[in-house]
Structure formats: structure tokens, C-alpha cells
Design a protein around this motif. Structure first.
Motif, short mmCIF file in Angstrom:
data_model
loop_
_atom_site.label_atom_id
_atom_site.label_comp_id
_atom_site.label_asym_id
_atom_site.label_seq_id
_atom_site.Cartn_x
_atom_site.Cartn_y
_atom_site.Cartn_z
N ASP A 270 -0.21 -0.56 -13.44
CA ASP A 270 -0.29 -1.06 -12.06
C ASP A 270 -0.96 -2.43 -12.02
OD1 ASP A 270 -2.71 0.16 -12.82
OD2 ASP A 270 -3.21 0.76 -10.78
N MET A 271 -1.98 -2.63 -12.85
CA MET A 271 -2.67 -3.91 -12.90
C MET A 271 -1.77 -4.99 -13.50
SD MET A 271 -6.43 -2.58 -14.13
CE MET A 271 -7.11 -4.23 -14.23
N THR A 272 -1.06 -4.64 -14.57
CA THR A 272 -0.14 -5.60 -15.19
C THR A 272 0.93 -6.05 -14.20
OG1 THR A 272 -0.46 -4.62 -17.38
CG2 THR A 272 1.54 -5.90 -17.05
N LEU A 273 1.50 -5.11 -13.48
CA LEU A 273 2.55 -5.46 -12.51
C LEU A 273 2.02 -6.39 -11.43
CD1 LEU A 273 4.18 -1.93 -12.20
CD2 LEU A 273 5.32 -3.98 -13.07
N ARG A 274 0.81 -6.15 -10.97
CA ARG A 274 0.25 -7.02 -9.93
C ARG A 274 -0.04 -8.42 -10.46
NH1 ARG A 274 -2.37 -1.97 -8.29
NH2 ARG A 274 -1.38 -1.32 -6.33
N MET A 275 -0.49 -8.51 -11.73
CA MET A 275 -0.72 -9.83 -12.31
C MET A 275 0.60 -10.58 -12.52
SD MET A 275 -3.94 -9.54 -14.96
CE MET A 275 -3.56 -7.99 -15.76
N ALA A 435 11.18 3.90 -14.86
CA ALA A 435 12.54 3.50 -15.21
C ALA A 435 12.83 2.08 -14.73
CB ALA A 435 13.55 4.47 -14.61
N GLU A 436 12.13 1.64 -13.70
CA GLU A 436 12.32 0.28 -13.20
C GLU A 436 11.31 -0.69 -13.80
OE1 GLU A 436 12.93 -2.08 -8.96
OE2 GLU A 436 12.00 -0.10 -8.94
N ALA A 437 10.04 -0.28 -13.87
CA ALA A 437 8.97 -1.21 -14.22
C ALA A 437 8.94 -1.57 -15.70
CB ALA A 437 7.62 -0.62 -13.80
N LEU A 438 9.07 -0.59 -16.59
CA LEU A 438 8.95 -0.88 -18.02
C LEU A 438 10.07 -1.81 -18.51
CD1 LEU A 438 7.72 2.55 -19.45
CD2 LEU A 438 6.37 0.54 -18.86
N PRO A 439 11.34 -1.58 -18.15
CA PRO A 439 12.38 -2.53 -18.55
C PRO A 439 12.19 -3.92 -17.92
CG PRO A 439 13.37 -0.42 -17.98
CD PRO A 439 11.93 -0.36 -17.54
N LEU A 440 11.73 -3.96 -16.67
CA LEU A 440 11.49 -5.25 -16.02
C LEU A 440 10.51 -6.09 -16.82
CD1 LEU A 440 10.95 -5.85 -12.23
CD2 LEU A 440 9.33 -6.80 -13.87
N LEU A 441 9.43 -5.44 -17.28
CA LEU A 441 8.43 -6.17 -18.07
C LEU A 441 8.97 -6.54 -19.44
CD1 LEU A 441 5.22 -4.13 -17.19
CD2 LEU A 441 5.84 -6.41 -16.37
N LYS A 442 9.71 -5.62 -20.06
CA LYS A 442 10.24 -5.92 -21.41
C LYS A 442 11.20 -7.08 -21.37
CE LYS A 442 12.06 -3.58 -25.50
NZ LYS A 442 12.57 -2.30 -26.06
N GLU A 443 11.98 -7.20 -20.30
CA GLU A 443 12.88 -8.35 -20.15
C GLU A 443 12.09 -9.66 -20.15
OE1 GLU A 443 14.90 -7.62 -16.51
OE2 GLU A 443 16.15 -6.00 -17.32
N ARG A 444 10.83 -9.59 -19.79
CA ARG A 444 9.97 -10.77 -19.74
C ARG A 444 9.06 -10.86 -20.96
NH1 ARG A 444 11.96 -9.37 -15.28
NH2 ARG A 444 12.22 -10.84 -13.53
N GLY A 445 9.39 -10.11 -22.01
CA GLY A 445 8.63 -10.21 -23.26
C GLY A 445 7.33 -9.44 -23.26
N ILE A 446 7.21 -8.43 -22.37
CA ILE A 446 5.98 -7.65 -22.28
C ILE A 446 6.29 -6.19 -22.57
CG2 ILE A 446 4.07 -6.92 -20.79
CD1 ILE A 446 4.55 -9.48 -19.13
N TRP A 447 5.69 -5.66 -23.61
CA TRP A 447 5.76 -4.24 -23.93
C TRP A 447 4.48 -3.59 -23.36
CZ3 TRP A 447 8.50 -7.76 -26.33
CH2 TRP A 447 9.70 -7.42 -26.96
N SER A 448 4.60 -2.87 -22.27
CA SER A 448 3.46 -2.21 -21.66
C SER A 448 3.38 -0.78 -22.22
CB SER A 448 3.61 -2.17 -20.14
OG SER A 448 2.45 -1.64 -19.52
N ARG A 449 2.35 -0.51 -23.03
CA ARG A 449 2.29 0.75 -23.76
C ARG A 449 0.86 1.30 -23.76
NH1 ARG A 449 6.82 -0.26 -23.03
NH2 ARG A 449 8.53 -0.46 -24.54
N GLY A 450 0.75 2.61 -23.99
CA GLY A 450 -0.55 3.26 -24.08
C GLY A 450 -0.74 4.29 -22.99
N ARG A 451 -1.91 4.90 -22.96
CA ARG A 451 -2.21 5.96 -21.99
C ARG A 451 -1.89 5.52 -20.57
NH1 ARG A 451 -5.61 10.58 -21.84
NH2 ARG A 451 -6.57 11.00 -19.83
N PHE A 452 -2.34 4.31 -20.22
CA PHE A 452 -2.05 3.77 -18.89
C PHE A 452 -1.01 2.66 -18.93
CE2 PHE A 452 -5.85 5.97 -17.40
CZ PHE A 452 -5.43 6.38 -16.15
N GLY A 453 -0.76 2.10 -20.10
CA GLY A 453 0.25 1.06 -20.19
C GLY A 453 1.64 1.59 -19.93
N SER A 454 1.94 2.78 -20.46
CA SER A 454 3.25 3.39 -20.21
C SER A 454 3.18 4.58 -19.27
CB SER A 454 3.91 3.80 -21.54
OG SER A 454 3.02 4.41 -22.43
N TRP A 455 1.98 4.99 -18.88
CA TRP A 455 1.74 5.92 -17.77
C TRP A 455 2.36 7.30 -17.98
CZ3 TRP A 455 -1.19 3.14 -14.19
CH2 TRP A 455 -1.66 3.85 -13.07
#
Length: 505
Positions: A270-275, A435-455
Motif C-alpha cells: 500500500d505504501m509503495t503504490l502511494r509513492m 491481480a491489478e497492482a503487482l503487474p502494474l508495478l512490474k511493468e514499471r520495473g518494480i518487483w513488490s515482494r515479501g510478507r507485505f510486499g506481495s500481501w
């Protein structure tokens, strides 16, 4: 100051350290030259798996962390970091405290320990549930409990307990996360156990677990940082406050910038998406903020109590509390895990207060022995706020109410830490957001992963979290599939350990 790296890894918890150790392994074993940097806001490694030490010398983890594993890679990594002879091995001895008695965990397998009226309610509901075939996918977690265990078990234990854990009602949670996390109920076995007055135990993937002999859980990750990742590839006291995905740049709290080619972030999603939203087009920014606002989580209060005397609870490990006579949902007899979780017996400590809340004015330092309890309290802004000023006092009173301590028990150390992001809630809307957020970030070169990174709570233990980082690196470098992230139920199949990937020094 500005610098550039090929792969920037943000967060030195299990996921980030798993990623960085994988990079180091590829360099060491495969002759690759990789440009990467691991950064963290804290002064040392650990993340949510760190361990705090009170001024009196008691150790407390940030929750009930123990070591059990689905992966050979994870085993090899932590053994290489810590050594193979630095562990205690325990059998999980867990109970539910309710109706003023201990009921072996899991509750739904041990209703024989209840009084007859509660037994009847549980068995009647269980039989009714089993008599009616499942029709379609359960609407939510509450519906799943009713269909699998029956209304009696749900009413007496599952609904109140899970609300204390998640700080969200079961009607707002989905059920795809369950897997090995929740034991189902066998109607034949339940009836047989009641008639024969027998109990069942030993359930779960962590029926046998390991714990470090010293240093707590945090010591594991300090050792991974020290022994498995080159010092030159780590940077601490580096708090990311902005992410510009278009420019592939992060800005740190001190004003420094780091540009990157790829970003592996363990910052809460959630923090990554807001940034990211701050520098995106209005349409993408709106999507990011909508996803961030929809994600649900609970915050955790960790309360540690250091006590003088001998642990009166034998080999009990995790203890569960569904009733409202205490604010905590779980207690760990933390001193049982390792002798060095407490000060040496010769340490001279004054009494701060007694179990019934009386202050110990003018108490003179005395020696031990010592033991400790670690309590977990959950809250959410939506359903269950907690009074910061009273939670410690209420927890100590709860320990007295539930017979964890006695009125005259001497309290010699008190610890309290609040984690804003404690549990990533498997809310009914979660999967659609991911299903929407993780691909959106990956398209921008960001792999959001971890306990809270991938939720995904279902793959949020230490072994899962490590492999999320390892597999993300292989995806970044080679396009390899991320098995743990995308096939959670297969990862968690009971009795199966994945041996296709090894960690080697």
C-alpha cells in the motif's frame, strides 16, 4: 549524494536478504558479475524478523516466529549463516485457554475437553455441516467455517478467536489463504474422541520446529547479512520516502537518491503504490491509490513480560485466547525456546510490580531465575482500536485472569512495541487488488515482494518470505517462474519439501 545500481533491493528482512544472498550465490558459483545493493531503513538487518533486547536483558521477537521449512534452499541458507549446531529443537505444545481450562490445539479436534452442552453444540453443528455437501465456493471465511466445521465450533471458538487475531470479522475475509494454516474437522474422529474421552495433538507443519540457542530470531538474519551477503552490497540507515518509477529512482529520507534498472521492494504494497502514484499519470495514480486504499491490514502490539521465578508452564509453547478476559490472542512462553532469551540467573534485578498490578516501591535488586511471556494484540483502524496507554496494563491483568501468572508473581521487565503493519489481511477484495497492482508495478520495473510486499499471508512465514526474494531475483535475471508467489497452495502441500533449488557456499 546520488548513486546507480543495476538491481536495488529495499528491505533487509528475510525477503531482501534472500534476494541479496541469491545474487551473491550467482556471483560466487556461476562467475556472474552483478551490480546490486541491499538497503534498509534500520541500522541492521532483520526487518519484521528482528529481535529486541530490554535494558534488563530479556529478548523478545516481533511475534511468534519459529523455524520450519518447505524448502531445502532455506535450510541451506540459514545453516550456512548460523551453523548447524546452533539450534534448539522443540515439539510444538499448544493449547487453547477457554472455559477456565486448557484445551489441546487445534480446538476443533479436541472438543472432548469441553463440557457436555458445548460438546453437543459443536458435534451437532459438525454433523449438520458434513451432512450437507458443499455447494459452490464459500463466500468468505465465515461461510467456509460454517460449511466445514459447523456453526457450533464457529460460534464457540473460530469466530471470536479469528477476530482477535485479525481485528477483522471472518465475514470480511476470504478463504483461499487457508491451506495448512487452519485444521479442518473430521466428524468421525470428533465423535470417537468425545465418546472415548481422548485428545488429538501434533497438527500442523510446525509440529517440530527449531529456534536459535541465542540471539533470538533476529540473530538468524544478522548472520545471513554477515555471512552470506558481501558488506559492500549492503547499506543501512537508508529510509526510502519516494519512488519515481518513470525515472527509476528512489529518494531517501536524508535527500540522497539511488537510480536503478530493476527494483525489488519489500516496502508494504500500500505504501509503495502511494509513492508510485505521486509521479504517475492521473489515470495510473488513481488506480494505485484505489488499490492501496482497498488493501486491509492489522497492526500488532508485542508485549513482553520478564518475570522472576521458574516457568510454571512446563513445555508449553504457543497458547491461544479466544475469550474477552484478556486483550491478547496468543501468548508464547518465550523463555522456553532458549535459555539465553532471559538474563543469567545471577543477574540482579529489582521488581517493577507484581502480577496483580501492585507497584514494588523501593524494591532491591535480587537474582533469578527468570522466565518470560510474549503476548500479541491485534488492532485495525476499521474494527478494533487499541488504547496505547492501557494495553500493557490490560495484558498483565489478562495474564492474571487466564492464570498465566499469579498475584504475587514478580515482574522485572516490561517491553512494548507496536508494528503498524502486523498482518496482511486476506480480505475478500485482496486477490482482485493483487491481480491489478503487482503487474502494474512490474511493468514499471518494480518487483513488490515479501510478507507485505506481495500481501499474501499464506506465503509469509520466514521460509516463504526468503524464497519470494530468491525467486524474484531469478525472475529478474533469467525470467524464471516465481513458484512461491504464484502457486501458494502447491507450496504448502503438507509433508512436501522442495529440493530442486539448493543454497551452496
Amino acid at each position: 549524494m546520488s548513486q546507480h545500481v543495476g538491481t536495488l533491493i529495499v528491505g533487509a528482512g528475510p525477503t531482501g536478504l534472500g534476494a541479496a544472498s541469491r545474487m551473491a550465490q550467482h556471483e560466487r558459483n556461476n562467475g556472474m558479475k552483478l551490480d546490486y545493493l541491499l538497503i534498509d531503513a534500520a541500522k541492521e538487518a532483520g526487518g519484521l524478523a528482528c529481535t529486541d533486547i530490554t535494558p534488563e536483558g530479556f529478548l523478545f521477537d516481533l511475534g511468534g516466529h519459529v523455524i520450519f521449512s518447505h524448502f531445502d534452499y532455506f535450510d541451506g541458507l540459514i545453516n550456512a549463516a548460523c551453523g548447524e549446531d546452533t539450534w534448539n529443537t522443540h515439539q510444538r505444545v499448544s493449547y487453547v485457554w477457554m472455559r477456565d481450562r486448557w484445551i489441546p490445539y487445534p480446538f476443533q479436534n479436541n472438543i472432548t475437553c469441553l463440557d457436555v452442552p458445548d460438546q453437543i453444540k459443536c458435534l451437532t453443528g459438525l454433523v449438520a455441516a458434513k451432512a450437507k455437501p458443499l455447494e459452490g465456493k464459500p463466500k468468505n471465511f465465515n461461510d467456509w467455517i460454517d460449511k466445514v466445521m459447523g456453526e457450533g465450533i464457529n460460534e464457540i471458538f473460530m469466530r471470536p478467536y479469528n477476530f482477535k487475531v485479525w481485528a477483522y470479522p471472518t465475514t470480511e475475509m476470504q478463504c483461499s489463504w487457508l491451506g495448512e494454516r487452519v485444521a479442518t474437522a473430521d466428524v468421525d474422529k470428533a465423535i470417537t474422541n468425545v465418546l472415548n474421552k481422548t485428545v488429538a495433538g501434533g497438527w500442523g507443519p510446525n509440529a517440530i520446529f527449531r529456534f536459535p540457542k541465542e540471539g533470538g530470531t533476529g540473530g538468524i538474519w544478522k548472520n545471513v547479512s554477515k555471512n552470506c551477503v558481501p558488506e559492500k552490497n549492503q547499506q543501512y540507515n537508508s529510509n526510502v520516502v519516494k519512488i519515481n518509477a518513470a525515472e527509476k529512482k528512489v529518494i531517501l529520507e536524508n535527500g540522497d537518491t539511488i537510480t536503478y534498472d530493476k527494483l525489488l521492494s519489500t516496502i508494504p504494497l500500500d505504501m509503495t503504490l502511494r509513492m508510485v502514484a505521486e509521479t504517475e499519470t492521473p489515470e495510473v495514480a488513481a488506480k494505485c491509490r484505489s488499490c492501496a486504499d482497498t488493501l486491509a491490514y492489522s497492526s500488532s502490539h508485542i508485549i513482553g513480560i520478564g518475570l522472576r521465578g521458574v516457568n510454571p508452564h512446563d513445555t508449553k509453547c504457543w497458547l491461544y485466547y479466544p475469550e474477552d478476559n484478556c486483550p491478547f490472542y496468543r501468548c508464547t512462553v518465550f523463555s522456553h525456546y532458549a535459555e539465553k532469551n532471559c538474563p543469567d540467573q545471577a543477574a540482579m534485578l529489582p521488581t517493577l510490580q507484581y502480577g496483580d498490578g501492585r507497584k514494588a516501591e523501593g524494591s532491591q535488586p535480587e537474582s533469578g531465575p527468570y522466565w518470560s511471556l510474549m503476548l500479541e494484540v491485534s488492532e485495525s483502524a476499521a474494527h478494533k482500536p487499541v488504547d496505547m496507554a492501557k494495553v500493557v496494563e490490560e495484558c498483565i491483568q489478562g495474564c492474571l485472569n487466564t492464570k498465566l501468572i499469579e498475584a504475587g508473581t514478580e515482574v522485572v521487565s516490561i517491553y512494548h512495541r507496536r508494528l503498524e503493519h502486523g498482518y496482511p489481511t486476506p480480505h475478500v477484495e485482496r486477490d482482485g487488488v493483487l491481480a491489478e497492482a503487482l503487474p502494474l508495478l512490474k511493468e514499471r520495473g518494480i518487483w513488490s515482494r515479501g510478507r507485505f510486499g506481495s500481501w499474501k499471508y499464506e506465503v509469509a512465514n520466514q521460509d516463504h518470505s526468503t524464497m519470494l526474494g530468491v525467486e524474484a531475483i531469478d525472475n529478474i535475471l533469467f525470467g524464471a517462474r516465481e513458484f512461491t508467489l504464484n502457486y501458494c497452495s502447491l507450496v504448502n502441500e503438507r509433508g512436501q519439501k522442495y529440493t530442486d533449488m539448493k543454497y551452496s557456499v
